[in-house]
Design an enzyme around this catalytic site. Sequence first.
Site, PDB file in Angstrom:
ATOM      1  N   ARG A 238      -5.815   9.508   3.693  1.00 25.18           N
ATOM      2  CA  ARG A 238      -5.507   8.293   2.936  1.00 25.18           C
ATOM      3  C   ARG A 238      -6.644   7.291   3.117  1.00 25.18           C
ATOM      4  O   ARG A 238      -7.250   7.207   4.195  1.00 25.18           O
ATOM      5  CB  ARG A 238      -4.222   7.630   3.453  1.00 25.18           C
ATOM      6  CG  ARG A 238      -2.934   8.250   2.955  1.00 25.18           C
ATOM      7  CD  ARG A 238      -2.682   7.940   1.471  1.00 25.18           C
ATOM      8  NE  ARG A 238      -1.424   8.478   1.009  1.00 25.18           N
ATOM      9  CZ  ARG A 238      -1.244   9.709   0.500  1.00 25.18           C
ATOM     10  NH1 ARG A 238      -2.276  10.531   0.378  1.00 25.18           N
ATOM     11  NH2 ARG A 238      -0.054  10.098   0.087  1.00 25.18           N
ATOM     12  N   GLU A 267      -8.069   2.424  -3.657  1.00 29.54           N
ATOM     13  CA  GLU A 267      -8.297   3.305  -4.800  1.00 29.54           C
ATOM     14  C   GLU A 267      -7.271   3.012  -5.913  1.00 29.54           C
ATOM     15  O   GLU A 267      -6.178   2.561  -5.609  1.00 29.54           O
ATOM     16  CB  GLU A 267      -8.225   4.783  -4.351  1.00 29.54           C
ATOM     17  CG  GLU A 267      -6.868   5.203  -3.847  1.00 29.54           C
ATOM     18  CD  GLU A 267      -6.847   6.649  -3.315  1.00 29.54           C
ATOM     19  OE1 GLU A 267      -7.664   6.997  -2.444  1.00 29.54           O
ATOM     20  OE2 GLU A 267      -5.975   7.399  -3.798  1.00 29.54           O
ATOM     21  N   HIS A 285      -9.180  11.719  -5.179  1.00 30.69           N
ATOM     22  CA  HIS A 285      -7.862  12.016  -4.589  1.00 30.69           C
ATOM     23  C   HIS A 285      -7.259  13.286  -5.219  1.00 30.69           C
ATOM     24  O   HIS A 285      -6.192  13.239  -5.843  1.00 30.69           O
ATOM     25  CB  HIS A 285      -6.908  10.818  -4.753  1.00 30.69           C
ATOM     26  CG  HIS A 285      -5.750  10.853  -3.792  1.00 30.69           C
ATOM     27  ND1 HIS A 285      -5.152   9.727  -3.280  1.00 30.69           N
ATOM     28  CD2 HIS A 285      -5.066  11.899  -3.262  1.00 30.69           C
ATOM     29  CE1 HIS A 285      -4.147  10.066  -2.486  1.00 30.69           C
ATOM     30  NE2 HIS A 285      -4.080  11.385  -2.464  1.00 30.69           N
TER      31      HIS A 285
HETATM   32  C1  DGY Z   1      -0.010  13.696  -0.875  1.00 29.96           C
HETATM   33  O1  DGY Z   1       0.790  14.607  -1.102  1.00 29.96           O
HETATM   34  O2  DGY Z   1       0.222  12.818  -0.046  1.00 29.96           O
HETATM   35  C2  DGY Z   1      -1.264  13.705  -1.660  1.00 29.96           C
HETATM   36  O3  DGY Z   1      -2.177  12.801  -1.170  1.00 29.96           O
HETATM   37  C3  DGY Z   1      -0.968  13.450  -3.129  1.00 29.96           C
HETATM   38  O4  DGY Z   1      -0.661  12.133  -3.313  1.00 29.96           O
END
Ligand code: DGY
Length: 325
Positions: A238, A267, A285
């Site tokens: 993240r 983001e 992402h």
């Molecule tokens: C998650 O599953 O957390 C991925 O980052 C997709 O958002």
Amino acid sequence: MKPRILVSRAVFPEVIQRLAGHFEVDDNQADVILGVAGLKERLADKAGVLTAATDPVTAEVIAAAPKLKAVCNFAVGYNNIDLAACTGAGVMATNTPGVLDDTTADLAWALLMASARRLPAAERWLRNGEWKGWEFVQWLGADVHHATLGILGMGRIGQAVARRALGFDMKVIYHNRTRLPADQEAACRACFVDKETMLRESDFLVLLLPYSPATHHTIGAAELALMKPTAHLINVARGGIVDDEALIAALRQGRLCGAGLDVFEGEPKLNADFLEIDNVILTPHIGSSSRATRMAMAMRAADNLIAALAGQRPPNLLNPEALPG
Ligand code: DGY
């Protein structure tokens, strides 16, 4: 009458079809970003919602949805959901663990390999017509095989990343809130170390922590200063876990060799300085983005919602305290 639900982002038609067998579905196949205001409006009359990691399921959203019983994220991360607000309102929250581990581990490895061998920069250079001929010391990269791989956050995805390192004869070290049981460590030949040792010794450091206020800027200027100047940092977890400003400074000043980033602070906006730097690889992402995995994530979220609204315990319940006593 079927319960009314919302699917907050565009998903595969098969998912909508499946849900339509159980619910009256309000979809968003146009993929308009709803935000807090849009979610409040569309959830006013809904019993359930399928949400993405981009949807802010805040206390305000929950308060505006008096009929809501379940929020089912199609993501493993759930930092977009105010879990305490859900629990307080008796709303079940779920995520999709397990189905995206390998796909996300694959992307971590794609970024790691590409950063080690400088693939995007070399390709840009070739496309720009700058390749005038083969040279012995051209585009030298780093070896991945026999290098030390550090993993910060050793859950399912971290372990999948580690297992892939066996084929490269790497030394694998990791740091985690809790140490893995011996059999799990053995399966990925990983050694538990303290965070400082991991920062100092890793040639490649992969971040796989969940985001929360406690993990905000886990990697900042002080941590980057401990890393080898030859090291590469990979973040598929993240944005916000890394202090992007500090990372940009380290990459610019050659205090870190390279980075592969799939996630960013704030983001989809990203610090424009990243675009000026050649030794960073940037992806939007896409960690879990294979067709099969995205389908599995959405179907798992649908399973959770179907169970929750049928009065059963959903398989991936995050807040059992929300279940009626
Ligand atoms: C998650 O599953 O957390 C991925 O980052 C997709 O958002």
